[in-house]
Design a protein around this motif. Structure first.
Motif, PDB file in Angstrom:
ATOM      1  N   SER A 185     -90.686 -17.858  26.333  1.00  0.00           N
ATOM      2  CA  SER A 185     -90.546 -18.983  25.418  1.00  0.00           C
ATOM      3  C   SER A 185     -91.740 -19.148  24.475  1.00  0.00           C
ATOM      4  O   SER A 185     -92.900 -19.032  24.890  1.00  0.00           O
ATOM      5  CB  SER A 185     -90.372 -20.272  26.235  1.00  0.00           C
ATOM      6  OG  SER A 185     -90.443 -21.413  25.406  1.00  0.00           O
TER       7      SER A 185
ATOM      8  N   GLN B 177     -92.413 -24.714  19.880  1.00  0.00           N
ATOM      9  CA  GLN B 177     -92.410 -24.955  18.438  1.00  0.00           C
ATOM     10  C   GLN B 177     -92.888 -26.346  18.045  1.00  0.00           C
ATOM     11  O   GLN B 177     -93.671 -26.492  17.111  1.00  0.00           O
ATOM     12  CB  GLN B 177     -90.998 -24.713  17.892  1.00  0.00           C
ATOM     13  CG  GLN B 177     -90.534 -23.272  18.052  1.00  0.00           C
ATOM     14  CD  GLN B 177     -89.056 -23.111  17.746  1.00  0.00           C
ATOM     15  OE1 GLN B 177     -88.202 -23.690  18.422  1.00  0.00           O
ATOM     16  NE2 GLN B 177     -88.747 -22.325  16.728  1.00  0.00           N
TER      17      GLN B 177
ATOM     18  N   ARG C 103     -80.002 -15.351  24.018  1.00  0.00           N
ATOM     19  CA  ARG C 103     -80.912 -16.188  23.222  1.00  0.00           C
ATOM     20  C   ARG C 103     -80.811 -17.627  23.702  1.00  0.00           C
ATOM     21  O   ARG C 103     -79.722 -18.104  24.042  1.00  0.00           O
ATOM     22  CB  ARG C 103     -80.528 -16.099  21.739  1.00  0.00           C
ATOM     23  CG  ARG C 103     -81.474 -16.839  20.798  1.00  0.00           C
ATOM     24  CD  ARG C 103     -81.114 -16.540  19.355  1.00  0.00           C
ATOM     25  NE  ARG C 103     -79.861 -17.173  18.971  1.00  0.00           N
ATOM     26  CZ  ARG C 103     -79.781 -18.386  18.394  1.00  0.00           C
ATOM     27  NH1 ARG C 103     -80.870 -19.089  18.149  1.00  0.00           N
ATOM     28  NH2 ARG C 103     -78.598 -18.879  18.049  1.00  0.00           N
TER      29      ARG C 103
ATOM     30  N   TRP D  14     -82.607 -21.829  23.252  1.00  0.00           N
ATOM     31  CA  TRP D  14     -83.454 -22.713  22.462  1.00  0.00           C
ATOM     32  C   TRP D  14     -83.228 -24.155  22.915  1.00  0.00           C
ATOM     33  O   TRP D  14     -82.262 -24.466  23.603  1.00  0.00           O
ATOM     34  CB  TRP D  14     -83.165 -22.564  20.968  1.00  0.00           C
ATOM     35  CG  TRP D  14     -81.821 -23.041  20.503  1.00  0.00           C
ATOM     36  CD1 TRP D  14     -81.527 -24.234  19.912  1.00  0.00           C
ATOM     37  CD2 TRP D  14     -80.570 -22.319  20.569  1.00  0.00           C
ATOM     38  NE1 TRP D  14     -80.177 -24.308  19.599  1.00  0.00           N
ATOM     39  CE2 TRP D  14     -79.576 -23.150  19.990  1.00  0.00           C
ATOM     40  CE3 TRP D  14     -80.209 -21.059  21.064  1.00  0.00           C
ATOM     41  CZ2 TRP D  14     -78.238 -22.757  19.914  1.00  0.00           C
ATOM     42  CZ3 TRP D  14     -78.877 -20.678  20.983  1.00  0.00           C
ATOM     43  CH2 TRP D  14     -77.916 -21.514  20.414  1.00  0.00           C
TER      44      TRP D  14
ATOM     45  N   GLU E  40     -83.620 -28.365  21.426  1.00  0.00           N
ATOM     46  CA  GLU E  40     -83.767 -29.229  20.255  1.00  0.00           C
ATOM     47  C   GLU E  40     -83.901 -30.683  20.686  1.00  0.00           C
ATOM     48  O   GLU E  40     -83.380 -31.085  21.730  1.00  0.00           O
ATOM     49  CB  GLU E  40     -82.527 -29.131  19.347  1.00  0.00           C
ATOM     50  CG  GLU E  40     -82.257 -27.767  18.771  1.00  0.00           C
ATOM     51  CD  GLU E  40     -80.944 -27.732  17.971  1.00  0.00           C
ATOM     52  OE1 GLU E  40     -80.229 -28.781  17.957  1.00  0.00           O
ATOM     53  OE2 GLU E  40     -80.642 -26.693  17.377  1.00  0.00           O
TER      54      GLU E  40
ATOM     55  N   PRO F  35     -86.481 -28.496  16.301  1.00  0.00           N
ATOM     56  CA  PRO F  35     -86.637 -27.464  17.333  1.00  0.00           C
ATOM     57  C   PRO F  35     -87.803 -27.768  18.263  1.00  0.00           C
ATOM     58  O   PRO F  35     -88.865 -28.212  17.818  1.00  0.00           O
ATOM     59  CB  PRO F  35     -86.871 -26.180  16.527  1.00  0.00           C
ATOM     60  CG  PRO F  35     -87.381 -26.642  15.204  1.00  0.00           C
ATOM     61  CD  PRO F  35     -86.731 -27.966  14.944  1.00  0.00           C
TER      62      PRO F  35
ATOM     63  N   GLU G  74     -88.020 -21.848  21.291  1.00  0.00           N
ATOM     64  CA  GLU G  74     -87.087 -20.731  21.224  1.00  0.00           C
ATOM     65  C   GLU G  74     -87.430 -19.789  22.363  1.00  0.00           C
ATOM     66  O   GLU G  74     -88.591 -19.717  22.793  1.00  0.00           O
ATOM     67  CB  GLU G  74     -87.179 -20.013  19.877  1.00  0.00           C
ATOM     68  CG  GLU G  74     -88.553 -19.427  19.578  1.00  0.00           C
ATOM     69  CD  GLU G  74     -88.590 -18.637  18.282  1.00  0.00           C
ATOM     70  OE1 GLU G  74     -87.508 -18.256  17.799  1.00  0.00           O
ATOM     71  OE2 GLU G  74     -89.706 -18.390  17.766  1.00  0.00           O
TER      72      GLU G  74
END
Length: 307
Positions: A76, A79, A103, A105, A107, A113, A116
């Motif tokens: 990871s 962000q 993939r 992620w 939020e 975000p 990721e």
């Protein structure tokens, strides 16, 4: 299938709780303290990044079952910071049937975000997200805070560790596993009741692997200059022969595998290998990018100029 449209699993919105407000290292409070965070230009003390990992575990277990706990890797890049009271949702893109990589992620509720990631099942993970990011790192121009570190440097000693249910995990993690389980976003009987676990032992939650691996980190004695404030910028947790168990003895070995620099930070990337108590069998690994804030080190400008 008549469509090539990518589909994703998503979990519910959760509000992770701050448990590091009282964290202390090198004799001072950390970025997770509200007043210290504000002093450094952040609006409040952030939730520790690995806290968000728990929201992915139900999704990844849905994809890969018990194998996720035994051979899973979550890699990871963080962000944006999350503060207590904000809501977060985890997503995992559905892989093709039989695929061992996906993939992922997270939020905030407004779409901002949070992180990721790549998620995969071993032993053949392919290049993880952080391995790809490390390949793109440029050599640092001039390190100040980390000037005494070098790639290949190892910890000063082997570090024996364990995590018992009511064991206080020290100044870096001022709480116990049982206290975490009262607040964890995704609870499971597997974390507390060995009779409920497929392995007959209670399992250390994914986010608490970080706690186990960092619990004894001062023993590594890496010569980072202080006082300085740091944060986790990237983190990968990989099970090799998992899962890791509550009340089990392990041995840790650390190595600096990369050094990097950005406008605001100097970073040292540490790979921590988690062995069984004998030090012979590799059970898991953690790759962690410790990012130190340049402006938190009071001698930064003077030492850089003196260079």
């Amino acid at each position: 299938m008549p469509f090539e449209t990518p589909l994703s699993l998503c979990g519910p919105l959760r509000q992770p709780q701050q448990m590091l407000a009282d964290q202390e290292y090198s004799g001072h409070s950390s970025i997770h303290d509200d007043s210290k965070a504000e002093e450094l230009g952040f609006r409040a003390g952030p939730i520790e990044g690995p806290t968000h990992f728990s929201q992915f575990v139900p999704l990844l277990t849905h994809l890969w079952g018990n194998a996720w706990f035994e051979r899973g890797c979550f890699s990871s890049h963080f962000q944006n910071m999350v503060v207590e009271g904000e809501s977060v949702r985890a997503f995992v893109e559905l892989p093709e049937q039989g695929a061992t990589r996906a993939r992922a992620w997270a939020e905030k509720e407004d779409g901002t975000p949070v992180l990721e990631a790549s998620a995969s099942i071993g032993p053949d993970h392919g290049p993880t997200l952080l391995e790809q990011r490390m390949e793109r790192l440029r050599p640092p121009e001039q390190l100040v805070i980390l000037s005494d570190l070098h790639v290949g440097m190892t910890g000063a000693e082997d570090e024996p560790v364990r995590m018992d249910p009511d064991q206080h995990m020290g100044n870096l993690y001022p709480f116990t596993l049982n206290q975490k389980l009262e607040k964890i976003t995704e609870g499971s009987p597997w974390y507390a009741d060995g009779s409920a676990s497929p392995w007959g032992r209670p399992v250390i939650p994914l986010e608490m692997v970080s706690v186990l691996a960092e619990y004894s980190s001062p023993k590594a004695a890496f010569p980072v200059k202080h006082p300085v404030i740091g944060l986790f910028a990237d983190q990968e947790i990989r099970m090799v022969d998992g899962p890791l168990f509550v009340g089990e003895d392990y041995l840790l070995r650390r190595e600096i595998v990369a050094l990097s620099e950005s406008k605001r930070t100097e970073s040292y990337w540490v790979r921590t290998r988690i062995f069984d108590a004998s030090g012979q069998t590799l059970k898991a690994e953690m790759l962690l990018n410790h990012a130190t804030l340049k402006h938190s080190y009071p001698h930064y400008d003077a030492e850089r100029t003196a260079g």
